[in-house]
Scaffold this motif. Structure first.
Motif, PDB file in Angstrom:
ATOM      1  N   PRO A 240       6.929   5.837  -1.754  1.00 17.56           N
ATOM      2  CA  PRO A 240       5.766   4.968  -1.567  1.00 17.56           C
ATOM      3  C   PRO A 240       5.769   4.244  -0.223  1.00 17.56           C
ATOM      4  CG  PRO A 240       6.650   4.733  -3.781  1.00 17.56           C
ATOM      5  CD  PRO A 240       7.648   5.534  -3.010  1.00 17.56           C
ATOM      6  N   LYS A 244       3.088   5.040   2.951  1.00 14.29           N
ATOM      7  CA  LYS A 244       2.189   4.030   3.510  1.00 14.29           C
ATOM      8  C   LYS A 244       2.469   3.808   4.994  1.00 14.29           C
ATOM      9  CE  LYS A 244       1.031   1.640  -0.757  1.00 14.29           C
ATOM     10  NZ  LYS A 244       1.012   0.353  -1.508  1.00 14.29           N
ATOM     11  N   TYR A 281      -9.078  14.179   2.214  1.00 15.64           N
ATOM     12  CA  TYR A 281      -7.905  13.633   2.891  1.00 15.64           C
ATOM     13  C   TYR A 281      -8.039  13.590   4.415  1.00 15.64           C
ATOM     14  CZ  TYR A 281      -5.436  14.688  -1.528  1.00 15.64           C
ATOM     15  OH  TYR A 281      -5.034  14.747  -2.834  1.00 15.64           O
ATOM     16  N   LYS A 313      -7.151   6.411   3.429  1.00 10.33           N
ATOM     17  CA  LYS A 313      -6.227   5.312   3.739  1.00 10.33           C
ATOM     18  C   LYS A 313      -6.587   4.059   2.948  1.00 10.33           C
ATOM     19  CE  LYS A 313      -6.172   6.152   8.434  1.00 10.33           C
ATOM     20  NZ  LYS A 313      -5.975   5.770   9.853  1.00 10.33           N
ATOM     21  N   ILE A 316      -5.596   4.255  -0.686  1.00  8.30           N
ATOM     22  CA  ILE A 316      -4.156   4.067  -0.871  1.00  8.30           C
ATOM     23  C   ILE A 316      -3.789   2.604  -0.709  1.00  8.30           C
ATOM     24  CG2 ILE A 316      -1.885   4.579   0.099  1.00  8.30           C
ATOM     25  CD1 ILE A 316      -3.121   6.848  -1.556  1.00  8.30           C
ATOM     26  N   ASN A 317      -4.315   1.981   0.303  1.00  5.49           N
ATOM     27  CA  ASN A 317      -3.935   0.599   0.596  1.00  5.49           C
ATOM     28  C   ASN A 317      -4.445  -0.397  -0.442  1.00  5.49           C
ATOM     29  OD1 ASN A 317      -2.538   1.280   2.951  1.00  5.49           O
ATOM     30  ND2 ASN A 317      -4.381   1.177   4.217  1.00  5.49           N
ATOM     31  N   ASP A 321      -6.825   4.801  -5.435  1.00  6.23           N
ATOM     32  CA  ASP A 321      -6.513   6.217  -5.656  1.00  6.23           C
ATOM     33  C   ASP A 321      -5.261   6.290  -6.535  1.00  6.23           C
ATOM     34  OD1 ASP A 321      -6.001   8.920  -5.675  1.00  6.23           O
ATOM     35  OD2 ASP A 321      -6.356   9.206  -3.526  1.00  6.23           O
ATOM     36  N   LEU A 325      -1.342   7.957  -5.950  1.00 10.36           N
ATOM     37  CA  LEU A 325      -0.243   6.989  -5.950  1.00 10.36           C
ATOM     38  C   LEU A 325       0.766   7.287  -7.055  1.00 10.36           C
ATOM     39  CD1 LEU A 325      -2.279   3.748  -5.220  1.00 10.36           C
ATOM     40  CD2 LEU A 325      -0.538   4.773  -3.724  1.00 10.36           C
TER      41      LEU A 325
END
Length: 402
Positions: A240, A244, A281, A313, A316-317, A321, A325
């Motif tokens: 993870p 990131k 993506y 991005k 994810i942040n 998603d 993750l």
């Protein structure tokens, strides 16, 4: 991730520190299998028996000095065995087993070597091709008195017609564990004088595979193996945090490095049945290239964070998603408590697999009370230049157990 190819000179220098066992007995007969454990062996084919003169002849020119490190003849086997693919189905995989042949006497340990990234099946250990890791320095280590088990992983050798399980925790660990089980059956049938000790090692993807294998052995196999030491080099253990970092920050613009990150992402998309279009993506024109060519696509010499879409991005942040993750989290192996003596080697200037992976793993393991874990920073080394100290340190570490 990738095991950068360096000269054989660099790799074999490590054998100077290897205090090899004195002998290994090889006689015929016997079909016994360790009870109450899976029977994975499908076949064992002798690739060749190599005299010390034949082994020495592999090293000429600038590498001629390494003829001095050849001690024993070796027998090399191609092992095929059953394992479980990531879809839960049985599959036949393969690997190489290198056995030193010396006079009867002191028993010897087995060393399982998980290889780094290869992009051609020629490099698979079971093919034992000239120039491959198994053929060159793997054979030297075996000649010094270690039984060498070298899994191909799924996607190479006998399973080359299916995709490689690149940086997938379970896929790498399961194939490596079942290789050890098959190797044990061969050693039993050959009456090889294995002292039942097991050591494991690997660098880059091999480092990740080694720690994943260690975790699986410790948590799932009880007393099946006597695992005494693990040496992991430059692996991407904290998935993870690493993920990131490379999504949000500029990293290497070397195309060969960016493709490794791409390969991991595409592997997770496939294995976890996310099956998103490349445009989810990646920005254009890279999405089109990736859809056509996969991880070998031309990314234009950009940092990986410049290729992915802003929307991915953001997902994810902010945690939206969840499926991706979860896939990443399922492959995280940095936060647990090992029982085995473990060393984590890593160059602190590594720009391929960032040093944070080993630092975070060490911190998490120590926080859980794992006093048998050591972090071994390689000062100023990047992914390629850290290999030498990793190998010399590993065999110095293992030699203390002889």
């Amino acid at each position: 991730m990738r095991f950068f190819k360096t000269s054989i000179l660099l790799l074999l220098m490590s054998s100077l520190l290897l205090l090899a066992p004195s002998s290994c007995k090889m006689v015929g007969g016997g079909d016994a299998v360790t009870p109450n454990v899976p029977n994975t062996l499908v076949s064992s084919t002798l690739i060749g028996q190599f005299t010390t003169d034949q082994l020495r002849s592999r090293f000429t020119g600038t590498n001629v000095a390494f003829q001095l490190f050849i001690r024993y003849p070796i027998s090399v086997y191609r092992i095929t065995y059953t394992t479980t693919n990531t879809d839960g189905k049985s599959i036949t995989a393969s690997g190489a087993l290198l056995i030193p042949t010396v006079n009867a006497g002191t028993s010897v340990p087995m060393l399982s070597i998980q290889h780094g990234t290869i992009t051609s099946d020629d490099g698979a250990p079971s093919n034992y091709q000239s120039g491959s890791e198994a053929y060159t320095f793997g054979s030297v280590f075996a000649s010094q008195g270690y039984i060498i088990a070298a899994p191909d992983y799924i996607g190479y050798g006998a399973s080359k017609n299916v995709p490689h399980t690149y940086e997938h925790r379970s896929g790498l660990a399961t194939a490596s564990l079942d290789m050890l089980r098959a190797a044990r059956q061969v050693l039993t049938s050959q009456n090889a004088n294995w002292d039942k000790r097991l050591m494991i090692a690997g660098y880059s993807e091999g480092g990740y595979a080694t720690l994943a294998l260690q975790k699986k052995i410790e948590e799932e196999t009880g007393s099946e193996f006597n695992l005494v030491a693990s040496s992991c080099g430059a692996g991407a253990y904290d998935k993870p945090a690493f993920m990131k970092q490379i999504l949000n920050n500029t990293t290497s613009t070397d195309p060969s490095i960016s493709r490794l990150y791409l390969w991991v992402l595409l592997t997770y998309d496939r294995i976890y049945n996310l099956n998103r279009p490349a445009t989810y993506y990646f920005k254009e024109p890279y999405a089109t290239r990736i859809a056509a060519s996969g991880y070998t696509a031309n990314l234009g010499g950009l940092s990986f964070n410049q290729v992915v879409t802003d929307s991915f991005k953001q997902a994810i942040n902010n945690g939206t998603d969840t499926d991706f993750l979860k896939a990443v989290q399922d492959n995280d192996i940095h936060d647990w408590k090992p029982r085995t003596n473990t060393r984590l080697y890593h160059g602190d200037a590594d720009d391929t697999v960032l040093f944070l992976n080993s630092q975070n793993a060490y911190d998490a393991m120590r926080a859980r009370g794992a006093t048998n874990v050591q972090l071994m920073p390689i000062r100023g080394a990047n992914h390629a230049t850290g290999i030498f100290e990793y190998i010399t340190g590993t065999y110095g570490f293992f030699s203390t157990l002889q």
